[in-house]
Motif scaffolding. Structure first.
Motif, PDB file in Angstrom:
ATOM      1  N   ASN A  23      -8.689  19.167 -16.199  1.00  0.00           N
ATOM      2  CA  ASN A  23      -9.989  19.777 -16.021  1.00  0.00           C
ATOM      3  C   ASN A  23     -11.120  18.881 -16.537  1.00  0.00           C
ATOM      4  OD1 ASN A  23     -12.278  21.217 -17.413  1.00  0.00           O
ATOM      5  ND2 ASN A  23     -11.544  22.841 -16.072  1.00  0.00           N
ATOM      6  N   LEU A  26     -11.446  15.610 -14.590  1.00  0.00           N
ATOM      7  CA  LEU A  26     -11.932  15.944 -13.246  1.00  0.00           C
ATOM      8  C   LEU A  26     -13.432  16.160 -13.257  1.00  0.00           C
ATOM      9  CD1 LEU A  26      -9.647  18.575 -11.525  1.00  0.00           C
ATOM     10  CD2 LEU A  26     -10.802  16.663 -10.447  1.00  0.00           C
ATOM     11  N   LEU A  27     -13.839  16.954 -14.228  1.00  0.00           N
ATOM     12  CA  LEU A  27     -15.229  17.364 -14.298  1.00  0.00           C
ATOM     13  C   LEU A  27     -16.154  16.153 -14.347  1.00  0.00           C
ATOM     14  CD1 LEU A  27     -16.619  20.140 -14.525  1.00  0.00           C
ATOM     15  CD2 LEU A  27     -16.855  19.677 -16.964  1.00  0.00           C
ATOM     16  N   LYS A  30     -15.841  13.990 -11.137  1.00  0.00           N
ATOM     17  CA  LYS A  30     -16.366  14.732 -10.000  1.00  0.00           C
ATOM     18  C   LYS A  30     -17.888  14.653  -9.963  1.00  0.00           C
ATOM     19  CE  LYS A  30     -14.940  19.131  -8.370  1.00  0.00           C
ATOM     20  NZ  LYS A  30     -14.245  20.389  -8.710  1.00  0.00           N
ATOM     21  N   GLN A  44     -20.486  28.172  -8.723  1.00  0.00           N
ATOM     22  CA  GLN A  44     -19.222  28.314  -9.446  1.00  0.00           C
ATOM     23  C   GLN A  44     -19.059  29.771  -9.903  1.00  0.00           C
ATOM     24  OE1 GLN A  44     -17.180  25.426 -10.056  1.00  0.00           O
ATOM     25  NE2 GLN A  44     -15.571  26.801 -10.806  1.00  0.00           N
ATOM     26  N   THR A  50     -11.102  28.933 -17.142  1.00  0.00           N
ATOM     27  CA  THR A  50     -10.883  28.273 -15.846  1.00  0.00           C
ATOM     28  C   THR A  50      -9.737  27.277 -15.908  1.00  0.00           C
ATOM     29  OG1 THR A  50     -12.501  26.607 -16.435  1.00  0.00           O
ATOM     30  CG2 THR A  50     -13.273  28.436 -15.078  1.00  0.00           C
ATOM     31  N   GLU A  87     -11.561  28.568  -9.866  1.00  0.00           N
ATOM     32  CA  GLU A  87     -10.291  27.969 -10.313  1.00  0.00           C
ATOM     33  C   GLU A  87      -9.229  29.058 -10.351  1.00  0.00           C
ATOM     34  OE1 GLU A  87     -10.808  24.676 -11.171  1.00  0.00           O
ATOM     35  OE2 GLU A  87     -12.941  25.077 -10.833  1.00  0.00           O
TER      36      GLU A  87
END
Ligand code: HEM
Ligand SMILES: *[C@@H]1O[C@H](CO)[C@@H](O)[C@H](O)[C@H]1NC(C)=O
Ligand SMILES: *[C@@H]1O[C@H](CO)[C@@H](O)[C@H](O)[C@H]1NC(C)=O
Length: 451
Positions: A23, A26-27, A30, A44, A50, A87
């Motif tokens: 997570n 990724l965040l 991303k 979101q 999440t 998620e």
């Protein structure tokens, strides 16, 4: 006991850690990528947690138990807009009802998206076949099967006639109430198996024996699939002996047909000019496992779908004397003659009714694809919901044609009403997708509409 709970804790911890790590990294990446492509994030969904997204899973399982999955989804689009992100079970997904986004994942960016989840969910029942595979394997299956669905093969209404007559004989001829849906499910199983295997399981006739076992086993196995979908990668922790046995019963029933076909088509069949999909496939491949799986893939894609459409149409006709009267007038114009394929095509009002039933009650109401590489979808991001959205490799894009088909800004304020006449002028394009679109468009569309 102590040992068991320690093991659980250990596994739980490992999962938590790996998802947590995924997570955070990724965040950050991303965000960078999103900027690079001029993308803005989708709305979101607020979630208490999440990392695993258990809250959302719980909501979905409850909606399933309440038989309200579609109502639950409608609520989400109402609350969060036409495109949103959330998620669930360690997966990140985007939900959308924007025609542009759906067109992107089905056509313009076809190669960026795959169907991985389906393989996990259907695997034990369907193996690899047209419906469950991707990439080169899917292309191979599609090429193998497509010739069997050309017009000349499906315009033979005899495939349906005997089964329809059996169904009519099972309907009480007094004014008793009858539940037609179970009969429609048997009807479509009987006609599909006749076309696919060369011999109908005749489940309308057979109340016991191997045919009935096949029918109940395939029904049971299919009823497990939605649950397998939602558990995603956690399925390996679930044991369901009944599911595995049902899959085996189905395979054991189909295999003798496959082995017979590999010996060649029976002579009297050939002389009657009968067309059987299995014999055509057996000319192209002699692999019994592939043949079994291709047959089952097509059966599963074609059977419940057509039965559901028949059920919705009759359900509506029973409640709408105005629609019934208009359809009846069109049928009377046939002058008592059995219609052939071409005549059916020219029955306009009948077609409008079917179109409208598929609009309000699409048989495949929701669907999804996952990104096989980093990519984008064209709209739904940012505060105004117009910016493209970055889709990271592995992310799922879920789309709901059910809720797309009911958008009032597209279909008008009467979108929720059943009005066949709207099809006189309506050109819905990518806002109407009962059979999907693009390279994976339903291969059995004409077969289904004819039935
Ligand atoms: C009213 C009836 C039907 C509806 C609404 C329907 C709808 C669909 C939809 C939406 C898909 C796309 C699934 C996806 O790519 O995610 C599909 C695929 C497919 N359908 Fe149908 N279908 C119907 C009847 C049939 C029938 C009767 C057959 C065969 C006899 C059939 C065979 C298939 C096959 C083999 C695929 C997979 C195609 C591929 O992935 O390349 N369908 N159908
Ligand atoms: C990661 O977790 C945070 C906080 O729990 C959440 O706000 C965010 O949306 C998650 N993002 C991704 C990409 O998983
Ligand atoms: C996909 O995007 C992510 C996030 O920016 C990045 O970390 C990753 O390297 C990209 N993968 C590929 C194959 O480009």
């Amino acid at each position: 006991m102590a040992f068991k709970s320690n093991v659980l804790l250990l596994f739980g911890g490992l999962f938590f850690l790996s998802f947590g790590f995924r997570n955070i990294s990724l965040l950050l990446s991303k965000r960078r990528a999103s900027k690079k492509y001029g993308c803005k994030p989708a709305f979101q969904v607020p979630q208490s947690e999440t990392i695993i997204g258990y809250g959302l899973l719980k909501e979905q399982l409850k909606a399933m138990d309440d038989k309200n999955v579609l109502g639950y989804m409608a609520n989400r689009f109402r609350k969060y807009g036409n495109t949103f992100a959330a998620e669930m079970m360690g997966e990140s997904f985007i939900g959308t009802i924007e025609p542009e986004n759906i067109q992107a994942i089905l056509v313009t960016k076809f190669d960026d998206f795959g169907i991985q989840g389906r393989k996990h969910a259907f695997g034990p029942l369907l193996g690899n076949g047209i419906f469950t595979s991707d990439g080169a394997q899917w292309r191979h299956s599609r090429a193998l099967i497509r010739p069997s669905f050309v017009k000349s093969q499906i315009s033979d209404l005899d495939i349906f006639e005997t089964h329809i007559q059996t169904l009519i004989s099972l309907i009480p001829h007094n004014s008793d109430t009858v539940d037609l849906q179970p009969l429609f499910f048997r009807l479509t199983l009987d006609s599909a198996t006749e076309y696919l295997f060369g011999k109908s399981v005749a489940s309308l006739h057979n109340v016991d024996g191997p045919e009935r076992d096949f029918a109940t086993s395939i029904d049971y196995a299919l009823s497990e699939i939605p649950r397998r979908y939602r558990f995603g990668r956690f399925n390996c922790f679930r044991r369901n002996k009944k599911f595995i046995e049902a899959c085996k019963t189905v395979h054991d029933y189909v295999d003798p047909f496959v082995h017979a076909a590999l010996q060649g088509q029976p002579k009297d069949d050939k002389e009657k000019g009968r067309y059987t999909l299995l014999y055509e496939l057996a000319k192209a491949t002699q692999d019994p496992i592939q043949l079994r799986h291709e047959l089952l893939n097509i059966l599963v894609a074609g059977r419940d779908t057509t039965a559901s459409l028949l059920s919705s149409v009759i359900f509506i006709l029973a409640r709408r004397p105005d629609v019934w009267a208009k359809l009846n007038a069109e049928v009377q114009r046939l002058g008592g003659k059995r219609p052939d394929y071409e005549t059916l095509r020219q029955m306009k009002y009948l077609k409008y009714i079917v179109n409208e039933a598929l609009r309000l009650y699409p048989v495949v109401p929701a669907n999804s694809r996952y990104a096989v590489r980093n990519t984008t979808i064209p709209t739904g991001g940012g505060v105004n919901g117009k910016s493209p959205i970055f889709v990271i490799k592995g992310q799922i894009v879920m789309y709901s044609v059910m809720h797309l088909h009911r958008r009032k800004d597209i279909y008008g304020p009467d979108a929720d009403e059943f009005k066949p006449d709207r099809w006189e002028t309506l050109r819905a394009g990518w806002a109407y997708l009962p059979f999907n679109g693009g390279p994976r468009i339903c291969i059995g569309q004409q077969f289904a509409l004819t039935e």
